[in-house]
Design a protein around this motif. Structure first.
Motif, short mmCIF file in Angstrom:
data_model
loop_
_atom_site.label_atom_id
_atom_site.label_comp_id
_atom_site.label_asym_id
_atom_site.label_seq_id
_atom_site.Cartn_x
_atom_site.Cartn_y
_atom_site.Cartn_z
N SER A 247 96.56 3.96 -1.42
CA SER A 247 95.17 4.42 -1.48
C SER A 247 95.14 5.92 -1.80
O SER A 247 96.13 6.63 -1.60
N PRO A 248 94.00 6.43 -2.29
CA PRO A 248 93.89 7.88 -2.53
C PRO A 248 94.15 8.70 -1.27
O PRO A 248 94.75 9.76 -1.33
N LEU A 249 93.68 8.21 -0.11
CA LEU A 249 93.90 8.95 1.13
C LEU A 249 95.38 9.03 1.46
O LEU A 249 95.88 10.09 1.85
N TYR A 250 96.11 7.93 1.33
CA TYR A 250 97.54 7.92 1.59
C TYR A 250 98.24 8.94 0.68
O TYR A 250 99.11 9.70 1.13
N LEU A 251 97.84 8.96 -0.58
CA LEU A 251 98.45 9.88 -1.54
C LEU A 251 98.17 11.33 -1.15
O LEU A 251 99.05 12.19 -1.24
N ALA A 252 96.93 11.61 -0.72
CA ALA A 252 96.58 12.97 -0.32
C ALA A 252 97.39 13.41 0.90
O ALA A 252 97.86 14.55 0.98
N ILE A 253 97.58 12.50 1.85
CA ILE A 253 98.38 12.83 3.04
C ILE A 253 99.84 13.06 2.65
O ILE A 253 100.48 14.01 3.12
N LEU A 254 100.36 12.20 1.81
CA LEU A 254 101.76 12.31 1.40
C LEU A 254 102.02 13.63 0.68
O LEU A 254 103.08 14.23 0.82
N LEU A 255 101.02 14.09 -0.10
CA LEU A 255 101.16 15.34 -0.85
C LEU A 255 100.70 16.55 -0.05
O LEU A 255 100.62 17.66 -0.58
N GLU A 256 100.35 16.30 1.23
CA GLU A 256 99.94 17.36 2.15
C GLU A 256 98.71 18.12 1.66
O GLU A 256 98.60 19.33 1.84
N ARG A 257 97.77 17.37 1.05
CA ARG A 257 96.49 17.96 0.64
C ARG A 257 95.43 17.56 1.66
O ARG A 257 94.65 16.64 1.47
N ILE A 258 95.43 18.28 2.76
CA ILE A 258 94.52 17.95 3.85
C ILE A 258 93.07 18.21 3.44
O ILE A 258 92.15 17.53 3.91
N ASP A 259 92.84 19.18 2.55
CA ASP A 259 91.47 19.46 2.10
C ASP A 259 90.91 18.28 1.31
O ASP A 259 89.74 17.90 1.49
N ILE A 260 91.73 17.68 0.46
CA ILE A 260 91.28 16.53 -0.31
C ILE A 260 91.08 15.33 0.61
O ILE A 260 90.11 14.56 0.46
N ALA A 261 91.98 15.16 1.58
CA ALA A 261 91.85 14.04 2.52
C ALA A 261 90.53 14.14 3.29
O ALA A 261 89.81 13.15 3.46
N GLU A 262 90.21 15.32 3.76
CA GLU A 262 88.95 15.51 4.49
C GLU A 262 87.75 15.26 3.59
O GLU A 262 86.75 14.66 4.00
#
Length: 704
Positions: free
Chosen positions: A232-247
């Motif tokens: 999922s996009p959220l999993y990818l954001a977490i894996l890439l350490e983009r907490i701003d995108i995840a939020e």
């Protein structure tokens, strides 16, 4: 010049085979079209599409010259990327020097070798006024290209998002929204997935473009819910350490988004590998993620436990406990957060039956084991699919810190003698592995039973004797120490008749392998013995202090000189004798038992030669320095003696076993230790003792 190089010359292509001609193949994109879209020349693009409306052009050459004039006009001030792409487009046709004028009808249906249409190329190579106008022209003439997927399943929207072209993304969205059923049309466009089951939102997240991600989420607030399975996009954001995108994804979706990841994982599996902040955030959003296992049954707690003790970066390879070794441990690993948020996963095994406490024991995370036992003391008795407790796992993975903690914690006494599916206790496994230190930790605990039998009727003593390789030499094999320790503790055999046990479990000597083993050992040892013989022979004729005019040694008559001569003579004689025995040991025509005896004798004599040579070196140094630097001579002797002792650490390897025997046997073991210490010391350092005895005898004889 450019017009002549692009003049039409359509011939030259080989005729197709009948079968190949029958297969429908996609039309190749015209180089002229590719050049116009790569450069973003909307005038040249429009000219290509509308050539039938241009009067006065009667030849391909004239058409191409007009096209190039428009292309050159739009190329002034264009970016480097688009200019390079334009040049590449002109030379992309396999060495052909002339390009035909394209037919108007199928022009926009052509694709590149990767399946990209004109709209894909525009979305990839640029944005700004010219590219956006070009996109308008292509869309008006072929609206279906907005949904067209290339060979990788990417749409133009995927390409724009991957390239970070936010203006182009907005424009493509606007084009799709201009349809009569704009809402459904928009969702259809943004939800298209490529061959990796990824939407354009995945590309924006991977690029790290929060702005593009928000543009896509504004169109479809449910876009972060796709795909339903997979990354999922959220999993990818977490894996890439983009907490701003995840939020941002969470807020824009109103919490209605997918947490799924590859291989059955969820976003929390990735978060515990990345740090505390993201873990805390995900637990606040959805605490139920902590209970979900991946395709292997591993929960986020399994993952969080597994990274507590990563492999260290050792700048010194001798021992990991040296102070200049650095263990690259991530201090912010969120193990405690996951554990405190939900205790249920502590009792959740993976597909192999391994609970988180087994994982902690596997990697030697003693702190995690302590935490598990504090929170839920009953986890100590949890077993995996092989019937193993965490103590069994710690023994098998050679984690002494875990074994020591378990053996020294009275509340864990119930697992000390538990047997796995094969009937093996932790002590059975330690004996089987030949792990001397772990065996000693278990033996030191008097409540660990040493006579339990496994499913094969074997006690630890049976296992010990069956694991000793035939022909092994006791002084070099820790398994002998284990076997001797068990016998000192009055360990018993199992329920087999001993002769039957030996037939079934004691492996006979493999003559061929044993011969190879002896030959290899002989080749290695004989180098050392010959070198020592050479050094001792040389020292005999280059005596410390030199010679007098009459040819006699200058330092003759001194006590230390006599000791030096004795030690050097012993070194030469022992090295020579060792060399002879090694020659016999390596001789294939001798019987195997005789060869083994020669090797054992050669090993002992070689070490005696080494002791003698070290003694001679220290005495020689003292003779040379005593008269001019007595302190230096004394220090050198002490240092050399200590270094010599380090070569005989074999005796000290039994200190852990000795400690265990003392715990089991009490003061009776002290007599055994004293006997072993005296015998071992005498057998190792007898050349040193003999050298000084001879010096004393020589001195007394000289005075008479």
């Amino acid at each position: 010049m450019r017009a002549s190089s692009l003049t039409a010359a359509g011939g030259g292509s080989a005729p197709l085979e009948p079968e190949a001609a029958a297969r429908p193949t996609p039309a190749s994109m015209s180089p002229l079209l590719l050049a116009s879209v790569c450069s973003g020349s909307w005038r040249a693009l429009g000219f290509l599409i509308n050539t039938k409306d241009v009067p006065g052009l009667q030849s391909d050459a004239a058409l191409i010259q007009a096209f190039l004039d428009l292309l050159d006009g739009d190329a002034v001030g264009s970016g480097t990327e688009s200019s390079l792409a334009t040049q590449q487009a002109f030379h992309s046709e396999g060495g052909s020097d002339e390009v035909p004028w394209p037919a108007a009808a199928p022009l926009l249906e052509g694709t590149t070798t990767g399946g990209d249409t004109a709209l894909h190329v525009l979305a990839t190579y640029g944005e700004g006024g010219n590219f956006l106008k070009s996109a308008d022209i292509v869309y008006r003439n072929a609206k279906h290209l907005l949904f067209k997927q290339n060979k990788k399943g990417d749409t133009p929207l995927h390409c724009a998002a991957r390239a970070g072209r936010s203006e182009m993304v907005s424009h493509l969205i606007a084009l799709a929204s201009g349809e009569a059923s704009s809402a459904e049309r928009l969702k259809e466009v943004v939800r298209i997935q490529n061959e990796h089951n990824e939407t354009a939102l995945h590309e924006a997240v991977r690029l790290g473009s929060k702005h593009v991600a928000e543009l896509l989420m504004m169109v479809d607030s449910e876009l972060a819910s796709f795909p339903k399975e997979g990354t999922s996009p959220l999993y990818l954001a977490i894996l890439l350490e983009r907490i701003d995108i995840a939020e941002s994804l969470y807020l824009k979706s109103g919490g209605n988004l997918s947490y799924s990841g590859p291989n059955g994982q969820n976003a929390l599996h990735a978060a515990v590998l990345r740090g505390q902040e993201m873990t805390r955030m995900l637990l606040a959003w959805n605490i139920g993620l902590a209970n979900q296992g991946d395709q292997n049954g591993s929960t986020p707690l399994h993952f969080a436990t597994s990274v507590l003790c990563p492999k260290g970066v050792h700048f010194w390879v001798f021992r990991p406990w040296f102070p200049w070794n650095h263990r690259a441990c991530h201090s912010s690993m969120p193990f405690k957060q996951v554990l405190q948020a939900n205790l249920a996963p502590i009792y959740q095994p993976d597909n192999k039956g391994l609970f988180p406490v087994h994982i902690a024991a596997n990697i030697g995370a003693n702190e995690a084991v302590v935490k598990f036992l504090e929170k839920c003391p009953n986890v100590a008795g949890l077993r995996d699919s092989k019937g193993r407790t965490f103590l069994h796992v710690a023994v098998e993975k050679k984690q002494p810190s875990i074994v020591a903690h378990a053996c020294q914690t009275p509340s864990l006494s119930r697992i000390w003698n538990l047997q796995d599916s094969d009937g093996n206790t932790a002590l059975h496994l330690a004996v089987k592995l030949g792990e001397q230190n772990i065996f000693s930790l278990l033996l030191e605990n008097r409540d660990v039973r040493i006579n339990l039998t496994n499913n094969n009727g074997q006690t630890p003593l049976d296992l010990s004797e069956s694991m000793i390789r035939a022909g092994s030499i006791a002084a070099w094999n820790p398994r002998f120490l284990i076997d001797v320790a068990l016998k000192y503790c009055q360990a018993k055999h199992g329920n087999h008749r001993l002769d039957h046990f030996e037939e079934q479990y004691i492996q006979p000597v493999d003559e061929e392998k044993q011969s190879e083993y002896l030959s290899t050992s002989t080749q290695t040892l004989i180098i050392g013995s010959v070198l020592m013989a050479t050094a001792a022979f040389t020292a005999s004729f280059t005596l410390p202090g030199g010679y007098k005019d009459d040819g006699t040694p200058a330092l003759a008559g001194r006590y230390v000189f006599d000791a030096f001569i004795a030690a050097n003579s012993l070194a030469f004689g022992s090295a020579g004798l060792a060399t002879m025995n090694l020659m016999y040991s390596g001789t294939a025509f001798l019987d195997m038992p005789l060869r083994r005896k020669h090797l054992q004798l050669a090993l002992y004599i070689t070490f005696s030669s080494a002791t003698s040579l070290a003694t001679a070196f220290v005495l020689g140094m003292y003779l040379m320095l005593a008269s001019v630097a007595s302190l230096t001579a004394t220090v050198m002797c002490v240092v050399a003696s200590v270094l010599s002792l380090l070569a005989y650490m074999d005796t000290l390897r039994g200190r852990a076993v000795a400690k265990a025997l003392y715990a089991r046997m009490g003061n009776r073991s002290l007599v055994i230790f004293a006997q072993i210490l005296v015998i071992r010391t005498s057998t190792i350092f007898w050349p040193m003792i003999a050298s000084f005895i001879w010096a004393e005898i020589s001195t007394k004889h000289r005075h008479k």
